[in-house]
Design a protein around this motif. Structure first.
Motif, PDB file in Angstrom:
ATOM      1  N   LEU A 285       0.877  -1.158  -0.014  1.00  0.00           N
ATOM      2  CA  LEU A 285       0.127  -0.236  -0.026  1.00  0.00           C
ATOM      3  C   LEU A 285       0.873   1.447  -0.185  1.00  0.00           C
ATOM      4  CD1 LEU A 285      -2.397   1.750   0.216  1.00  0.00           C
ATOM      5  CD2 LEU A 285      -2.698   1.176   2.792  1.00  0.00           C
ATOM      6  N   LEU A 286       1.883   1.203   0.889  1.00  0.00           N
ATOM      7  CA  LEU A 286       2.810   2.257   0.897  1.00  0.00           C
ATOM      8  C   LEU A 286       3.470   2.513  -0.518  1.00  0.00           C
ATOM      9  CD1 LEU A 286       4.415   2.020   4.322  1.00  0.00           C
ATOM     10  CD2 LEU A 286       3.004   3.905   3.567  1.00  0.00           C
ATOM     11  N   LEU A 287       3.994   1.491  -1.114  1.00  0.00           N
ATOM     12  CA  LEU A 287       4.446   1.681  -2.418  1.00  0.00           C
ATOM     13  C   LEU A 287       3.546   2.286  -3.474  1.00  0.00           C
ATOM     14  CD1 LEU A 287       7.055   1.015  -4.414  1.00  0.00           C
ATOM     15  CD2 LEU A 287       5.881  -0.946  -4.566  1.00  0.00           C
ATOM     16  N   TYR A 288       2.256   1.886  -3.402  1.00  0.00           N
ATOM     17  CA  TYR A 288       1.325   2.184  -4.420  1.00  0.00           C
ATOM     18  C   TYR A 288       0.944   3.923  -4.139  1.00  0.00           C
ATOM     19  CZ  TYR A 288      -3.373   3.243  -6.314  1.00  0.00           C
ATOM     20  OH  TYR A 288      -4.464   3.702  -6.945  1.00  0.00           O
ATOM     21  N   LEU A 289       1.067   4.132  -2.700  1.00  0.00           N
ATOM     22  CA  LEU A 289       0.738   5.696  -2.558  1.00  0.00           C
ATOM     23  C   LEU A 289       1.775   6.422  -3.024  1.00  0.00           C
ATOM     24  CD1 LEU A 289      -0.940   5.322   0.985  1.00  0.00           C
ATOM     25  CD2 LEU A 289      -1.991   5.946  -1.020  1.00  0.00           C
ATOM     26  N   SER A 290       2.766   6.101  -2.956  1.00  0.00           N
ATOM     27  CA  SER A 290       4.333   6.714  -3.424  1.00  0.00           C
ATOM     28  C   SER A 290       4.450   6.643  -4.930  1.00  0.00           C
ATOM     29  CB  SER A 290       5.502   5.974  -2.924  1.00  0.00           C
ATOM     30  OG  SER A 290       5.838   4.828  -3.465  1.00  0.00           O
ATOM     31  N   LYS A 291       3.629   6.188  -5.686  1.00  0.00           N
ATOM     32  CA  LYS A 291       3.888   5.942  -7.127  1.00  0.00           C
ATOM     33  C   LYS A 291       2.897   6.523  -7.653  1.00  0.00           C
ATOM     34  CE  LYS A 291       7.639   2.563  -7.370  1.00  0.00           C
ATOM     35  NZ  LYS A 291       7.937   1.370  -8.110  1.00  0.00           N
ATOM     36  N   ASN A 292       1.644   6.475  -7.066  1.00  0.00           N
ATOM     37  CA  ASN A 292       0.349   7.011  -7.979  1.00  0.00           C
ATOM     38  C   ASN A 292      -0.340   8.233  -7.290  1.00  0.00           C
ATOM     39  OD1 ASN A 292      -0.436   4.521  -9.534  1.00  0.00           O
ATOM     40  ND2 ASN A 292       0.559   3.831  -7.736  1.00  0.00           N
ATOM     41  N   GLY A 293      -0.868   8.932  -7.962  1.00  0.00           N
ATOM     42  CA  GLY A 293      -1.665  10.180  -7.661  1.00  0.00           C
ATOM     43  C   GLY A 293      -0.723  11.358  -7.324  1.00  0.00           C
ATOM     44  N   GLY A 294      -1.447  12.540  -7.080  1.00  0.00           N
ATOM     45  CA  GLY A 294      -0.613  13.837  -6.577  1.00  0.00           C
ATOM     46  C   GLY A 294      -0.493  14.379  -5.192  1.00  0.00           C
ATOM     47  N   ALA A 295      -0.825  15.233  -4.772  1.00  0.00           N
ATOM     48  CA  ALA A 295      -0.676  15.667  -3.552  1.00  0.00           C
ATOM     49  C   ALA A 295      -1.549  15.200  -2.513  1.00  0.00           C
ATOM     50  CB  ALA A 295      -1.128  17.177  -3.292  1.00  0.00           C
ATOM     51  N   GLU A 296      -2.781  14.707  -2.917  1.00  0.00           N
ATOM     52  CA  GLU A 296      -3.514  13.906  -1.985  1.00  0.00           C
ATOM     53  C   GLU A 296      -3.003  12.587  -1.522  1.00  0.00           C
ATOM     54  OE1 GLU A 296      -8.162  12.506  -1.497  1.00  0.00           O
ATOM     55  OE2 GLU A 296      -7.516  13.186  -3.409  1.00  0.00           O
ATOM     56  N   MET A 297      -2.454  11.719  -2.524  1.00  0.00           N
ATOM     57  CA  MET A 297      -1.972  10.695  -2.409  1.00  0.00           C
ATOM     58  C   MET A 297      -0.694  10.802  -1.423  1.00  0.00           C
ATOM     59  SD  MET A 297      -3.723   8.128  -3.318  1.00  0.00           S
ATOM     60  CE  MET A 297      -4.862   7.277  -4.679  1.00  0.00           C
ATOM     61  N   ARG A 298       0.161  11.794  -1.462  1.00  0.00           N
ATOM     62  CA  ARG A 298       1.231  12.133  -0.951  1.00  0.00           C
ATOM     63  C   ARG A 298       0.910  12.126   0.500  1.00  0.00           C
ATOM     64  NH1 ARG A 298       3.101  14.900  -5.598  1.00  0.00           N
ATOM     65  NH2 ARG A 298       2.270  16.998  -4.612  1.00  0.00           N
ATOM     66  N   VAL A 299      -0.251  12.845   0.905  1.00  0.00           N
ATOM     67  CA  VAL A 299      -0.674  13.207   2.160  1.00  0.00           C
ATOM     68  C   VAL A 299      -1.124  11.899   2.803  1.00  0.00           C
ATOM     69  CG1 VAL A 299      -2.456  14.187   3.692  1.00  0.00           C
ATOM     70  CG2 VAL A 299      -1.553  15.349   1.970  1.00  0.00           C
ATOM     71  N   HIS A 300      -1.803  11.033   2.164  1.00  0.00           N
ATOM     72  CA  HIS A 300      -2.154   9.758   2.438  1.00  0.00           C
ATOM     73  C   HIS A 300      -0.905   8.901   2.761  1.00  0.00           C
ATOM     74  CE1 HIS A 300      -6.294  10.510   2.027  1.00  0.00           C
ATOM     75  NE2 HIS A 300      -6.273  10.430   0.672  1.00  0.00           N
ATOM     76  N   HIS A 301       0.159   8.912   1.988  1.00  0.00           N
ATOM     77  CA  HIS A 301       1.158   8.333   2.230  1.00  0.00           C
ATOM     78  C   HIS A 301       1.930   8.646   3.476  1.00  0.00           C
ATOM     79  CE1 HIS A 301       5.716   7.267   1.848  1.00  0.00           C
ATOM     80  NE2 HIS A 301       5.225   6.211   1.001  1.00  0.00           N
ATOM     81  N   GLU A 302       2.068   9.817   3.881  1.00  0.00           N
ATOM     82  CA  GLU A 302       2.749  10.359   5.064  1.00  0.00           C
ATOM     83  C   GLU A 302       2.138   9.998   6.240  1.00  0.00           C
ATOM     84  OE1 GLU A 302       2.786  14.612   4.666  1.00  0.00           O
ATOM     85  OE2 GLU A 302       4.204  14.690   2.948  1.00  0.00           O
ATOM     86  N   ARG A 303       0.654  10.020   6.165  1.00  0.00           N
ATOM     87  CA  ARG A 303       0.029   9.581   7.608  1.00  0.00           C
ATOM     88  C   ARG A 303      -0.039   8.031   7.446  1.00  0.00           C
ATOM     89  NH1 ARG A 303      -5.533  13.155   6.192  1.00  0.00           N
ATOM     90  NH2 ARG A 303      -4.705  15.357   6.847  1.00  0.00           N
ATOM     91  N   VAL A 304      -0.094   7.304   6.518  1.00  0.00           N
ATOM     92  CA  VAL A 304       0.253   5.819   6.542  1.00  0.00           C
ATOM     93  C   VAL A 304       1.310   5.332   6.904  1.00  0.00           C
ATOM     94  CG1 VAL A 304      -0.073   3.831   5.372  1.00  0.00           C
ATOM     95  CG2 VAL A 304      -1.807   5.235   4.887  1.00  0.00           C
ATOM     96  N   PHE A 305       2.590   6.002   6.488  1.00  0.00           N
ATOM     97  CA  PHE A 305       3.870   5.796   6.786  1.00  0.00           C
ATOM     98  C   PHE A 305       3.973   6.072   8.376  1.00  0.00           C
ATOM     99  CE2 PHE A 305       8.364   7.101   7.242  1.00  0.00           C
ATOM    100  CZ  PHE A 305       8.933   5.721   6.917  1.00  0.00           C
ATOM    101  N   ALA A 306       3.778   7.412   8.971  1.00  0.00           N
ATOM    102  CA  ALA A 306       3.743   7.487  10.186  1.00  0.00           C
ATOM    103  C   ALA A 306       3.027   6.443  11.108  1.00  0.00           C
ATOM    104  CB  ALA A 306       3.266   8.852  10.464  1.00  0.00           C
ATOM    105  N   TYR A 307       2.053   6.019  10.484  1.00  0.00           N
ATOM    106  CA  TYR A 307       1.097   5.017  11.345  1.00  0.00           C
ATOM    107  C   TYR A 307       1.974   3.840  11.494  1.00  0.00           C
ATOM    108  CZ  TYR A 307      -2.779   1.896  12.697  1.00  0.00           C
ATOM    109  OH  TYR A 307      -3.568   0.972  13.328  1.00  0.00           O
ATOM    110  N   ARG A 308       2.652   3.322  10.357  1.00  0.00           N
ATOM    111  CA  ARG A 308       3.420   2.140  10.237  1.00  0.00           C
ATOM    112  C   ARG A 308       4.732   2.357  11.227  1.00  0.00           C
ATOM    113  NH1 ARG A 308       5.226  -2.708   9.407  1.00  0.00           N
ATOM    114  NH2 ARG A 308       6.766  -3.180   7.745  1.00  0.00           N
TER     115      ARG A 308
END
Length: 232
Positions: free
Chosen positions: A201-224
């Motif tokens: 999931l983190l890999l997907y968020l890092s490679k897909n989408g724009g600013a919104e996906m980057r925010v989701h990636h940051e939050r999911v990564f912090a949770y991890r």
């Protein structure tokens, strides 16, 4: 590091396709969600939202391909009530379509007191049994299924799940250093096949989408970082 106890479906293509499918289907959502452990998670996976024939059939295809690629051997499929029931049935259908026909069974939550009676429905439980479920949070459903399978004289052999959250389980309200998947693998001695993991999931968020996906990636990564388990 790679968690060698969780069978890798392939080189990651299947996992990425699955994550994309789950996001586009609205099954994998982002926001703030309270988990069973009482944590506030930035994402939520609800397999109950694979709620039409096309989505359920596609989901079964992912399970079947992951299982065939894993090399895990099993004699039949068991689906724990309730979400595991349609999963077991559709995965059995898809495996048969791919040339691997196996029987399946599932349980009722309440014992039937008429007709054939009992809590088990479908093929008799025997041989090496594969449990099919959506996710494992605490391993409770797996333990209940294991007890049913052993009581029937069969061998609980492996578990297939859609998503491995790769996070610490809780015992008596306290975080422990292992995940539910690691518990099932290391303590219960069963193999686990996950279509995708949190790392996917983190890999997907890092490679897909724009600013919104980057925010989701940051939050999911912090949770991890806070709740993730050490792999291996």
């Amino acid at each position: 590091m790679v968690d060698v106890g969780v069978q890798a479906p392939n080189d990651g293509v299947l996992a990425q396709d699955f994550v994309r499918f789950a996001v586009e289907s609205g099954v994998l959502r982002f926001g703030e969600f309270k988990t069973k452990a009482g944590r506030m998670s930035p994402y939520f996976f609800n397999a109950g939202l694979f709620d039409d024939g096309a989505k359920l059939g596609r989901l079964a295809e992912f399970y079947a391909k992951a299982l065939l690629a894993s090399g895990i051997e099993f004699d039949m499929i068991f689906g724990p009530a309730y979400k595991g029931i349609p999963l077991a049935a559709t995965v059995a259908v898809e495996l048969a379509r791919l040339g691997r026909n196996v029987p399946f069974a599932y349980n009722r939550k309440e014992a039937k007191d008429h007709g054939e009676g009992g809590t088990l429905v479908g093929a008799p439980l025997k041989g090496r049994v594969l449990i099919v479920d959506d996710v494992m949070s605490a391993g409770t459903a797996a333990r209940e299924s294991i007890a049913l399978i052993k009581a029937a004289g069969a061998t609980p052999h492996a578990v297939a799940i859609a998503l491995d959250r790769q996070e610490k389980a809780t015992e008596n309200g306290v975080d422990v250093e292992h995940s539910a998947v690691q518990y099932v693998r290391n303590q219960l001695g069963m193999q686990v096949c996950a279509i995708a993991k949190l790392a996917d999931l983190l890999l997907y968020l890092s490679k897909n989408g724009g600013a919104e996906m980057r925010v989701h990636h940051e939050r999911v990564f912090a949770y991890r970082q806070k709740y993730g388990v050490t792999e291996g």
